[in-house]
Design a protein around this motif. Structure first.
Motif, PDB file in Angstrom:
ATOM      1  N   LEU A 276     116.318  37.290  13.474  1.00 17.43           N
ATOM      2  CA  LEU A 276     117.311  36.665  12.594  1.00 17.43           C
ATOM      3  C   LEU A 276     116.664  36.397  11.245  1.00 17.43           C
ATOM      4  CD1 LEU A 276     120.192  35.468  12.404  1.00 17.43           C
ATOM      5  CD2 LEU A 276     119.187  33.252  13.002  1.00 17.43           C
ATOM      6  N   ASP A 277     117.236  36.996  10.196  1.00 18.90           N
ATOM      7  CA  ASP A 277     116.733  36.810   8.837  1.00 18.90           C
ATOM      8  C   ASP A 277     117.739  35.999   8.032  1.00 18.90           C
ATOM      9  OD1 ASP A 277     114.403  38.366   9.247  1.00 18.90           O
ATOM     10  OD2 ASP A 277     115.601  40.192   9.045  1.00 18.90           O
ATOM     11  N   ASN A 278     117.216  35.115   7.215  1.00 19.73           N
ATOM     12  CA  ASN A 278     118.050  34.305   6.331  1.00 19.73           C
ATOM     13  C   ASN A 278     117.831  34.785   4.906  1.00 19.73           C
ATOM     14  OD1 ASN A 278     119.414  32.346   4.888  1.00 19.73           O
ATOM     15  ND2 ASN A 278     118.637  30.641   6.110  1.00 19.73           N
ATOM     16  N   LEU A 279     118.780  35.576   4.400  1.00 21.51           N
ATOM     17  CA  LEU A 279     118.688  36.139   3.060  1.00 21.51           C
ATOM     18  C   LEU A 279     119.655  35.397   2.144  1.00 21.51           C
ATOM     19  CD1 LEU A 279     118.597  39.944   4.009  1.00 21.51           C
ATOM     20  CD2 LEU A 279     116.673  38.393   3.589  1.00 21.51           C
ATOM     21  N   GLU A 282     122.528  33.872   3.865  1.00 20.62           N
ATOM     22  CA  GLU A 282     123.297  34.773   4.729  1.00 20.62           C
ATOM     23  C   GLU A 282     122.438  35.186   5.922  1.00 20.62           C
ATOM     24  OE1 GLU A 282     125.586  39.111   4.573  1.00 20.62           O
ATOM     25  OE2 GLU A 282     124.778  38.206   2.745  1.00 20.62           O
ATOM     26  N   LEU A 283     122.944  34.916   7.116  1.00 16.23           N
ATOM     27  CA  LEU A 283     122.197  35.208   8.347  1.00 16.23           C
ATOM     28  C   LEU A 283     122.457  36.640   8.792  1.00 16.23           C
ATOM     29  CD1 LEU A 283     122.909  31.869  10.263  1.00 16.23           C
ATOM     30  CD2 LEU A 283     120.879  32.467   8.951  1.00 16.23           C
ATOM     31  N   GLN A 284     121.376  37.386   9.012  1.00 12.90           N
ATOM     32  CA  GLN A 284     121.482  38.774   9.458  1.00 12.90           C
ATOM     33  C   GLN A 284     120.765  38.922  10.800  1.00 12.90           C
ATOM     34  OE1 GLN A 284     120.112  41.475   6.439  1.00 12.90           O
ATOM     35  NE2 GLN A 284     121.798  40.990   5.046  1.00 12.90           N
ATOM     36  N   LEU A 285     121.522  39.317  11.809  1.00 11.81           N
ATOM     37  CA  LEU A 285     120.998  39.445  13.167  1.00 11.81           C
ATOM     38  C   LEU A 285     120.755  40.907  13.508  1.00 11.81           C
ATOM     39  CD1 LEU A 285     120.422  38.168  16.019  1.00 11.81           C
ATOM     40  CD2 LEU A 285     122.833  38.602  16.524  1.00 11.81           C
ATOM     41  N   SER A 286     119.664  41.168  14.205  1.00  9.05           N
ATOM     42  CA  SER A 286     119.372  42.527  14.674  1.00  9.05           C
ATOM     43  C   SER A 286     118.595  42.446  15.980  1.00  9.05           C
ATOM     44  CB  SER A 286     118.564  43.308  13.629  1.00  9.05           C
ATOM     45  OG  SER A 286     117.316  42.669  13.383  1.00  9.05           O
ATOM     46  N   SER A 352     125.552  36.785  18.444  1.00 10.25           N
ATOM     47  CA  SER A 352     126.328  36.551  17.219  1.00 10.25           C
ATOM     48  C   SER A 352     127.206  35.314  17.360  1.00 10.25           C
ATOM     49  CB  SER A 352     127.189  37.779  16.901  1.00 10.25           C
ATOM     50  OG  SER A 352     126.388  38.907  16.631  1.00 10.25           O
ATOM     51  N   LYS A 359     125.761  27.561  13.365  1.00  9.52           N
ATOM     52  CA  LYS A 359     125.444  28.125  12.050  1.00  9.52           C
ATOM     53  C   LYS A 359     124.625  27.167  11.194  1.00  9.52           C
ATOM     54  CE  LYS A 359     127.550  30.897   8.415  1.00  9.52           C
ATOM     55  NZ  LYS A 359     128.805  31.487   7.899  1.00  9.52           N
ATOM     56  N   GLN A 363     120.737  27.962   9.752  1.00  6.39           N
ATOM     57  CA  GLN A 363     120.501  28.057   8.315  1.00  6.39           C
ATOM     58  C   GLN A 363     119.373  27.145   7.862  1.00  6.39           C
ATOM     59  OE1 GLN A 363     124.402  27.307   6.680  1.00  6.39           O
ATOM     60  NE2 GLN A 363     124.816  29.494   6.381  1.00  6.39           N
TER      61      GLN A 363
END
Length: 484
Positions: A276-279, A282-286, A352, A359, A363
């Protein structure tokens, strides 16, 4: 005599297909075991292969077409086969190959605790009879290094099983020899003796000498942390007593368990299943697919099936058996690839929804932002069964910008504050942990006082609930937290 009759009865039963069972099993395992499972399948199924590391436009096109081509021929192939096209290996009574036989391969292993004890016994100056008795005593020492059985029972065993009349005194003499072995403390009959054996091997400093006196004569006061009694008895200062207690705390209560054996060490390396990246908020899951290869079916075997379907009248019985075997492996490969794909999809959907539910927490990483959440909450949001959510959350980890956490960490029950706000029990445990860490260790907070502090913070919790949460956190009672 009662009459007998036969009757037909229809019943509707739910039964899992082999494909569903395969998906369930793959869903339960974490990424590390998935990699091993894929390697095992690649070894057992020649039709299954990994994607090429280098992109090949023509090869990629073929890989995309293979599943569809096979789906179109799945039933037409059966039409080309005769009903008696049963492979001979299915008719054999002993259907095993030489590869199925288990071969014991020798390997080099480290020396175990008991092997080390026997090696040290070989260096001791004992005659043959005493050596046998010492070996028997060592055999009764457990993996922690303790002799849990009393010498009288061992003496009785020797009399009944080995026809050897040995007194307790003789066994005690041999036990003293064994207690000189390494690691220090081995062969002790209880914790007090174990610690005494270790402190006696230390250099005779004032702190070590006082520690030996405490262990020998005031062990009960030491375990109950009645330090005032020890101070009065030995007329020492608090600093001197603290130095002695530090010497005791350095000792090992399980000397056998500390024995170095590289094969017995369980150093668990956590490999996260999710990233999980916090850009910029905005949280992006992979999914972590670093060591999980992409799979495809070998096109060569597809061509073999095509050739058979076109020339089925001109091939031998052995060739038919081979084609049936290939078809079986193709089915297995397709099911496995579909199961892997379904696993990835289920994991992503579930994670997700967990992130969406929590959330604010993901964050910021603030534990107080963690909402009460149970398996049913995520099951309702995903439309999946609770058992599926349980399998996904079991033994899985996620890597975030503030640490790596097991998925079970995010599930917790809830309670209402005096203000009516619903909070997670994890938030209460966090406050409880902070209260205990900041307490005066000379006068630790009792469960009653902790409950009173939580009530002042608008958390209406009973004393027994405080005790329950404290035990879940692995924190001892107030008396055992007392320090000088």
């Amino acid at each position: 005599m009662p009459s007998q009759k036969l009757s037909l009865q229809q019943r509707l039963l739910q039964k899992l297909s082999p494909q569903q069972i395969q998906v369930i099993k793959l869903l339960e395992i974490p990424t590390v075991q998935l990699e091993q499972r894929i390697k095992k399948e690649l070894e057992e199924n020649p039709v299954l292969e990994m994607q090429n590391d280098l992109p090949d436009e023509e090869g990629n096109m073929q890989e995309e077409e293979n599943p569809n081509d096979r789906d179109n021929e799945e039933f037409s192939l059966e039409d080309y086969m005769d009903e008696d096209d049963i492979p001979e290996y299915k008719l054999a009574a002993n259907n095993y190959s030489k590869d199925d036989k288990q071969i014991d391969i020798p390997f080099s292993a480290g020396t175990s605790f008991h092997e080390s004890m026997h090696e040290q016994l070989g260096l001791a100056d004992l005659d043959e009879e005493k050596r046998k008795l010492a070996e028997y005593i060592i055999g009764n020492i457990d993996d922690d290094g303790y002799l849990r059985r009393d010498l009288l029972s061992i003496s009785d065993d020797l009399a009944f099983n080995m026809n050897m009349n040995v007194t307790e005194e003789e066994l005690a003499e041999l036990l003293e020899v064994i207690q000189e072995f390494d690691p220090a403390g081995v062969g002790a009959r209880d914790l007090q003796e174990c610690l005494l054996l270790q402190i006696q091997r230390k250099r005779a400093t004032p702190a070590a000498m006082l520690a030996e006196k405490i262990l020998a004569h005031n062990f009960d006061e030491f375990t109950k942390k009645h330090y005032d009694k020890i101070l009065r008895k030995y007329e020492v200062t608090e600093d001197e007593l603290k130095d002695a207690l530090n010497e005791i705390l350095k000792l090992n209560p399980k000397p056998g368990g500390s024995y170095s054996n590289p094969l017995n060490k369980s150093n668990q390396v956590i490999v996260p299943d999710f990233l999980l990246d916090n850009l910029d908020g905005e949280l992006q899951l992979s999914l972590n697919q670093r060591n999980v290869p992409d799979l495809r079916m070998n096109s060569h075997y597809m061509e073999m099936l095509k050739a058979y379907s076109q020339n089925r009248k001109n091939i031998s019985r052995d060739q038919k058996d081979a084609m049936l075997f290939v078809k079986q492996k193709l089915d297995s490969a397709k099911w496995f690839i579909d199961a892997i794909r379904q696993r990835h999809q289920t994991l992503l959907v579930t994670m997700s929804e967990i992130i969406d539910f929590q959330k604010e927490y993901f964050q910021e990483g603030d534990e107080t932002k963690l909402k009460p959440m149970i398996l049913k909450d995520i099951a309702d949001r995903t439309g999946l069964d609770i058992s599926t959510i349980s399998r996904v959350s079991n033994s899985k980890y996620i890597q975030t910008h503030f640490g790596i956490f097991p998925l079970k960490y995010f599930f917790s029950e809830g309670m209402q504050k005096d203000t009516g706000e619903e909070v997670s029990t994890r938030e209460i445990k966090k406050i409880l942990e902070e209260c205990i860490s900041n307490e005066d260790k000379r006068k630790p907070l009792t469960d009653d006082k902790l409950a009173q502090i939580l009530k002042e913070k608008s958390y209406p919790i009973a004393r027994r609930t405080v005790a329950k949460y404290r035990e879940q956190l692995g924190i001892p009672v107030a008396r055992m937290r007392k320090e000088l």
